[in-house]
Design an enzyme around this catalytic site. Sequence first.
Site, PDB file in Angstrom:
ATOM      1  N   GLY A  43       0.671  -4.829   0.494  1.00 49.03           N
ATOM      2  CA  GLY A  43      -0.850  -5.030   0.057  1.00 49.03           C
ATOM      3  C   GLY A  43       0.054  -5.271  -1.324  1.00 49.03           C
ATOM      4  CD  GLU A  55      -2.090  -7.404   2.959  1.00 44.46           C
ATOM      5  OE1 GLU A  55      -1.729  -6.124   2.411  1.00 44.46           O
ATOM      6  OE2 GLU A  55      -2.748  -7.599   4.410  1.00 44.46           O
ATOM      7  CB  ALA A  59      -1.058   0.092   0.929  1.00 44.34           C
ATOM      8  CD  GLU A  98       1.691  -5.856   6.067  1.00 41.00           C
ATOM      9  OE1 GLU A  98       2.372  -6.280   6.406  1.00 41.00           O
ATOM     10  OE2 GLU A  98       0.999  -5.399   4.961  1.00 41.00           O
TER      11      GLU A  98
HETATM   12  C1  HXC Z   1       5.465   4.410  -1.390  1.00 46.74           C
HETATM   13  C2  HXC Z   1       6.556   3.682  -1.798  1.00 46.74           C
HETATM   14  C3  HXC Z   1       6.380   2.221  -1.345  1.00 46.74           C
HETATM   15  C4  HXC Z   1       5.550   2.263  -0.652  1.00 46.74           C
HETATM   16  C5  HXC Z   1       8.345   1.820  -2.290  1.00 46.74           C
HETATM   17  N1  HXC Z   1       7.764   2.876  -2.409  1.00 46.74           N
HETATM   18  N2  HXC Z   1       7.536   1.013  -1.780  1.00 46.74           N
HETATM   19  N3  HXC Z   1       6.684   4.304  -1.669  1.00 46.74           N
HETATM   20  N4  HXC Z   1       4.775   2.788  -0.761  1.00 46.74           N
HETATM   21  N5  HXC Z   1       4.759   0.684  -0.292  1.00 46.74           N
HETATM   22  C6  HXC Z   1       9.168   4.671  -3.511  1.00 46.74           C
HETATM   23  C7  HXC Z   1       9.976   4.612  -2.616  1.00 46.74           C
HETATM   24  O1  HXC Z   1       9.592   5.528  -2.300  1.00 46.74           O
HETATM   25  C8  HXC Z   1      10.818   5.474  -3.897  1.00 46.74           C
HETATM   26  O2  HXC Z   1      10.688   6.925  -3.729  1.00 46.74           O
HETATM   27  C9  HXC Z   1      10.961   4.413  -4.309  1.00 46.74           C
HETATM   28  O3  HXC Z   1       9.588   3.348  -4.483  1.00 46.74           O
HETATM   29  C10 HXC Z   1      11.713   3.132  -5.406  1.00 46.74           C
HETATM   30  O4  HXC Z   1      12.196   2.125  -3.612  1.00 46.74           O
HETATM   31  P1  HXC Z   1      13.179   2.402  -2.916  1.00 46.74           P
HETATM   32  O5  HXC Z   1      12.970   1.915  -1.922  1.00 46.74           O
HETATM   33  O6  HXC Z   1      14.268   3.662  -3.201  1.00 46.74           O
HETATM   34  O7  HXC Z   1      13.865   0.912  -4.072  1.00 46.74           O
HETATM   35  P2  HXC Z   1      14.802  -0.218  -3.064  1.00 46.74           P
HETATM   36  O8  HXC Z   1      16.013   0.555  -2.375  1.00 46.74           O
HETATM   37  O9  HXC Z   1      15.131  -1.205  -4.447  1.00 46.74           O
HETATM   38  O10 HXC Z   1      13.797  -0.864  -2.159  1.00 46.74           O
HETATM   39  C11 HXC Z   1      12.600  -2.072  -2.368  1.00 46.74           C
HETATM   40  C12 HXC Z   1      12.370  -2.204  -1.044  1.00 46.74           C
HETATM   41  C13 HXC Z   1      11.581  -0.886  -0.515  1.00 46.74           C
HETATM   42  C14 HXC Z   1      13.046  -3.319  -0.274  1.00 46.74           C
HETATM   43  C15 HXC Z   1      10.071  -2.592  -1.806  1.00 46.74           C
HETATM   44  O11 HXC Z   1      10.339   0.155  -1.150  1.00 46.74           O
HETATM   45  C16 HXC Z   1      10.859  -1.315   1.028  1.00 46.74           C
HETATM   46  O12 HXC Z   1      10.794  -1.254   1.587  1.00 46.74           O
HETATM   47  N6  HXC Z   1       8.679  -1.066   0.143  1.00 46.74           N
HETATM   48  C17 HXC Z   1       8.318  -0.563   1.142  1.00 46.74           C
HETATM   49  C18 HXC Z   1       8.019  -1.801   0.986  1.00 46.74           C
HETATM   50  C19 HXC Z   1       6.672  -2.009   2.730  1.00 46.74           C
HETATM   51  O13 HXC Z   1       7.115  -1.290   3.645  1.00 46.74           O
HETATM   52  N7  HXC Z   1       5.184  -2.208   2.043  1.00 46.74           N
HETATM   53  C20 HXC Z   1       4.352  -2.689   3.234  1.00 46.74           C
HETATM   54  C21 HXC Z   1       3.989  -1.074   2.818  1.00 46.74           C
HETATM   55  S1  HXC Z   1       2.824  -1.075   4.408  1.00 46.74           S
HETATM   56  P3  HXC Z   1      11.506   7.437  -3.974  1.00 46.74           P
HETATM   57  O14 HXC Z   1      10.852   8.815  -4.195  1.00 46.74           O
HETATM   58  O15 HXC Z   1      12.471   7.120  -2.733  1.00 46.74           O
HETATM   59  O16 HXC Z   1      12.140   7.471  -5.232  1.00 46.74           O
HETATM   60  C22 HXC Z   1       1.503  -2.316   3.288  1.00 46.74           C
HETATM   61  C23 HXC Z   1      -0.170  -2.640   4.174  1.00 46.74           C
HETATM   62  C24 HXC Z   1      -0.769  -1.656   5.677  1.00 46.74           C
HETATM   63  O17 HXC Z   1       0.807  -2.370   2.175  1.00 46.74           O
HETATM   64  C25 HXC Z   1      -1.921  -2.137   5.768  1.00 46.74           C
HETATM   65  C26 HXC Z   1      -1.839  -1.054   7.196  1.00 46.74           C
HETATM   66  C27 HXC Z   1      -2.965  -1.281   7.602  1.00 46.74           C
END
Ligand code: HXC
Length: 257
Positions: free
Chosen positions: A108, A111, A65, A131
């Site tokens: 997400g 999911e 997400a 998460e």
């Molecule tokens: C918003 C995101 C994002 C996300 C990546 N980006 N994941 N933006 N939401 N979930 C963006 C980064 O901010 C970055 O933007 C660009 O995408 C590239 O990501 P990087 O981190 O620079 O890439 P990399 O170093 O290759 O790392 C990849 C990654 C990392 C390991 C996947 O991006 C990451 O850990 N992402 C988050 C994963 C996560 O936590 N997902 C769960 C989300 S919560 P910029 O602008 O900086 O270039 C969820 C449900 C929540 O899904 C439920 C709550 C009720």
Amino acid sequence: MTYETLLLETRGRVAIITLNRPQALNALNSTVLIEMRQLLGELQADAGIGAVVLTGSEKAFAAGADIKEMQSLEFVDVFLGDFFCGWEEIAGFRKPLIAAVSGFALGGGCELAMMCDFIIATKTAKFGQPEITLGVIPGMGGTQRLTRAVGKAKAMDLCLTGRMMDAQEAESAGLVARIVDQERLLEEAVAAAEKIAGFSQAAVMMAKESVNRAFEQTLSEGLRFERRLFHSLFATEDQKEGMAAFIDKRKPAFKNR
Ligand code: HXC
């Protein structure tokens, strides 16, 4: 119709939806949800479509997400709006939906892949529910669908540590149906979808509904449900055609009647 966050391609009776927010690794924001619901609604109603493939980019199916969109939300916002409930509509899509996953399928994204009927992945695919590292828990079914797919031990491991599992581990655990080479991902997923779309649509949709029932009710109720659906297919022309074709040693010509 053009979409801001999705690409649509049709190949015969198969529709291919590609998540298209490369700058955010296909993070699922509210626009993605609105567009997915609209598009799946149209594909549901389109008699020319028999199955759908959902994919992302080579680097990411979807990295979760959209954290930037969620960051400032308050409890009342998410509670009153029942935040994320709209994603359940995707799980309710009645035609077969195959996830073709390369790269990250996190939060997400994992999911969403699990809302599909099965997952075909490349060796680079990485699945996880990170998460917990953000101070929250999965909110689109991760604790439920992952547990049903891989069992308590691995689901707990992934949800509590936030670690990722690779495609091999995900396949051994039962989350992934097949692992294919990177360059064959879309072809394999479309070939599976084409094969499915060539069968009698009523039988296909009932098979999907019946398998999904296995997660909702007791074995005896599930068996009864399956048997009643099976009975109902004897009211179709396709059942007559499928069985006659077998006996005549020819290919069936299903008419979705
Ligand atoms: C918003 C995101 C994002 C996300 C990546 N980006 N994941 N933006 N939401 N979930 C963006 C980064 O901010 C970055 O933007 C660009 O995408 C590239 O990501 P990087 O981190 O620079 O890439 P990399 O170093 O290759 O790392 C990849 C990654 C990392 C390991 C996947 O991006 C990451 O850990 N992402 C988050 C994963 C996560 O936590 N997902 C769960 C989300 S919560 P910029 O602008 O900086 O270039 C969820 C449900 C929540 O899904 C439920 C709550 C009720």
